[in-house]
Scaffold this active site. Structure first.
Site, PDB file in Angstrom:
ATOM      1  N   ASP A  94     -19.585  70.229  50.632  1.00  0.00           N
ATOM      2  CA  ASP A  94     -20.712  70.265  49.798  1.00  0.00           C
ATOM      3  C   ASP A  94     -22.070  70.222  50.649  1.00  0.00           C
ATOM      4  O   ASP A  94     -22.152  69.970  51.837  1.00  0.00           O
ATOM      5  CB  ASP A  94     -20.620  69.370  48.835  1.00  0.00           C
ATOM      6  CG  ASP A  94     -20.531  67.917  49.210  1.00  0.00           C
ATOM      7  OD1 ASP A  94     -20.897  67.574  50.359  1.00  0.00           O
ATOM      8  OD2 ASP A  94     -20.126  66.894  48.308  1.00  0.00           O
ATOM      9  N   GLY A  97     -26.576  67.825  48.715  1.00  0.00           N
ATOM     10  CA  GLY A  97     -27.498  67.313  47.713  1.00  0.00           C
ATOM     11  C   GLY A  97     -27.062  66.364  46.579  1.00  0.00           C
ATOM     12  O   GLY A  97     -27.956  65.521  46.016  1.00  0.00           O
ATOM     13  N   ASP A 268     -13.133  71.012  42.191  1.00  0.00           N
ATOM     14  CA  ASP A 268     -12.910  69.983  42.806  1.00  0.00           C
ATOM     15  C   ASP A 268     -13.275  68.405  42.202  1.00  0.00           C
ATOM     16  O   ASP A 268     -14.269  68.562  41.175  1.00  0.00           O
ATOM     17  CB  ASP A 268     -13.786  69.706  44.106  1.00  0.00           C
ATOM     18  CG  ASP A 268     -15.187  69.438  44.176  1.00  0.00           C
ATOM     19  OD1 ASP A 268     -15.434  68.086  44.129  1.00  0.00           O
ATOM     20  OD2 ASP A 268     -15.893  70.154  43.247  1.00  0.00           O
ATOM     21  N   CYS A 306       8.244  64.650  36.039  1.00  0.00           N
ATOM     22  CA  CYS A 306       7.721  65.282  37.368  1.00  0.00           C
ATOM     23  C   CYS A 306       8.552  65.197  38.624  1.00  0.00           C
ATOM     24  O   CYS A 306       9.384  64.092  38.670  1.00  0.00           O
ATOM     25  CB  CYS A 306       6.404  64.129  37.588  1.00  0.00           C
ATOM     26  SG  CYS A 306       5.720  64.509  39.337  1.00  0.00           S
ATOM     27  N   CYS A 308       7.623  65.005  41.990  1.00  0.00           N
ATOM     28  CA  CYS A 308       6.901  64.625  43.080  1.00  0.00           C
ATOM     29  C   CYS A 308       7.872  63.508  43.825  1.00  0.00           C
ATOM     30  O   CYS A 308       8.468  62.766  42.953  1.00  0.00           O
ATOM     31  CB  CYS A 308       5.265  64.137  42.882  1.00  0.00           C
ATOM     32  SG  CYS A 308       5.212  62.450  42.303  1.00  0.00           S
ATOM     33  N   CYS A 311       7.768  60.007  41.944  1.00  0.00           N
ATOM     34  CA  CYS A 311       8.390  59.763  40.589  1.00  0.00           C
ATOM     35  C   CYS A 311       9.969  59.995  40.943  1.00  0.00           C
ATOM     36  O   CYS A 311      10.642  59.477  40.082  1.00  0.00           O
ATOM     37  CB  CYS A 311       8.250  61.039  39.485  1.00  0.00           C
ATOM     38  SG  CYS A 311       6.256  60.877  39.148  1.00  0.00           S
ATOM     39  N   HIS A 337       0.750  60.864  43.409  1.00  0.00           N
ATOM     40  CA  HIS A 337       1.215  61.328  42.161  1.00  0.00           C
ATOM     41  C   HIS A 337       0.315  62.117  41.462  1.00  0.00           C
ATOM     42  O   HIS A 337       0.421  63.164  40.801  1.00  0.00           O
ATOM     43  CB  HIS A 337       1.797  60.168  41.172  1.00  0.00           C
ATOM     44  CG  HIS A 337       2.018  60.832  39.762  1.00  0.00           C
ATOM     45  ND1 HIS A 337       3.147  61.348  39.419  1.00  0.00           N
ATOM     46  CD2 HIS A 337       1.346  60.574  38.653  1.00  0.00           C
ATOM     47  CE1 HIS A 337       3.091  61.777  38.131  1.00  0.00           C
ATOM     48  NE2 HIS A 337       1.855  61.367  37.578  1.00  0.00           N
TER      49      HIS A 337
END
Length: 379
Positions: A94, A97, A268, A306, A308, A311, A337
């Protein structure tokens, strides 16, 4: 030669959402996409290997913070941000600012730039469009952001008009100061608050400068969700169809879906990792605050839907114990997660676009997540 190009793949017949790819010097990422935020050249508690494992295709770092620590000169000496942090995929930085305007109570805006105080030690600092370009050129990110003014919400029309005009002038200065256009893309940032004519003016000003991509700034700053959606509805039609569109600072599940429906390609936010460190989880059935006492003997995974590795291997009871004891491993598990959840959500959004059913997916997701319930709690 253009460092950043957008490839349009498909438009969802049901919703109008876009499926695409953005090509960068460090690889290609699919859109719509969520970008994890690595403010200080790291996504908090995550390793680059973790991010690759969860298929994070691009991450974001912060110009302001890296300017202060360790200094862009050190990162340049290290070979750029990619080498410095051992990340070989795309990086967006970024402009700094937002931090200049949000972290400093004492600031003075001039045509040349902004005078403000270092939020760490109170030292006087100055940042201009040329300075923001110099820092980002040294960092070597794939996508840079133009330096803009980030007005507060709400803001009076007359102030916002002057701010938009200044941001347009600063954008032109950023282009002139950009030293590496062949291997770093520079995005302009459309401002204008909730005023339709000012958003149109800002978009037209920036499009005339022919940036390779455009961000929409000044949203997710306290306005109601319906205001944000309305602003997107009258802003995105003014942006080029052959270039990526980036909604800055948005990371709640409902806003990612609603943004994609309104033509946004990139998102984001620090939200998933920030709330994770407080023990708040995003799950397929809604918000779960694992710190709560009712989970002390709950040996189920955070989210039974889930896949992942958190989990698959750890229980709510164990993760609650870690969070209550402020163990870093607990923050690591909850952060992993939440990031996985949003990245996987965006893969589901992309698949729904391929199948021309994003509005149906939204309805199904909102129903399961609990957004359709009275007094539903969001993040």
């Amino acid at each position: 030669m253009t460092a950043i190009t957008y490839e349009h793949i498909k438009t969802c017949k049901q919703s109008g959402a876009r499926l695409g790819r953005v090509h960068t010097p460090h690889g290609t990422f699919e859109t719509p996409i969520f970008m994890p935020v690595g403010t200080l050249a790291t996504v908090k508690t995550m390793s680059p290997e973790d991010l690759y494992d969860m298929n994070a295709q691009i991450i974001l770092s912060n110009t302001y913070h890296l300017w202060l620590r360790p200094g862009h000169d050190i990162i340049k000496e290290a070979g750029g941000l990619h080498k410095f942090m051992n990340w070989d995929s795309p990086i967006l930085t970024d402009s700094g600012g937002f931090q200049v305007f949000s972290l400093s109570d004492l600031r003075k805006i001039e045509e040349e730039g902004v005078h403000f105080r270092n939020h760490l030690n109170g030292d006087k600092l100055f940042l201009s469009p040329e300075g923001a370009m110099d820092i980002q050129n040294a960092l070597g990110s794939d996508i840079m952001m133009a330096f803009d003014e980030c007005p507060p919400y709400p803001a009076e029309y007359d102030y916002m008009k002057k701010s938009v005009e200044r941001t347009s002038r600063w954008a032109e200065r950023c282009i002139k100061a950009h030293a590496r256009p062949n291997d770093q893309g520079l995005f302009g940032i459309v401002q204008g608050g909730e005023y339709e004519d000012l958003r149109r003016q800002s978009a037209e000003d920036l499009i005339s400068l022919d940036f390779p991509g455009y961000a929409i700034g000044g949203l997710s700053v306290g306005e109601p969700k319906d205001v944000m959606n309305r602003v997107l509805e009258f802003t995105t039609p003014h942006l080029p169809e052959n270039k990526p569109r980036y909604l800055m600072g948005v990371g709640s599940a409902d806003s990612l879906i609603d943004g994609a429906i309104r033509g946004i390609d990139m998102f984001d936010c620090v939200l998933p990792t920030r709330i994770a460190r407080n023990g708040t989880l995003m799950t397929s059935t809604g918000r779960l605050v694992v710190r709560n006492a009712k989970y002390a003997r709950d040996f189920r995974p955070l989210d039974e839907n889930c896949d992942c590795h958190v989990c698959q291997n750890y229980s709510r009871a164990y993760i609650r114990h870690l969070i209550k004891c402020e163990e870093t491993f607990g923050f690591r598990l909850t952060s992993y997660h939440n990031l996985y959840f949003l990245l996987n959500l965006m893969e589901q959004v992309r698949q729904a676009i391929r199948e021309d059913r994003l509005l149906d997916f939204r309805e199904e997701f909102f129903e399961q997540y609990g957004f359709n319930k009275p007094n539903a709690k969001n993040f």
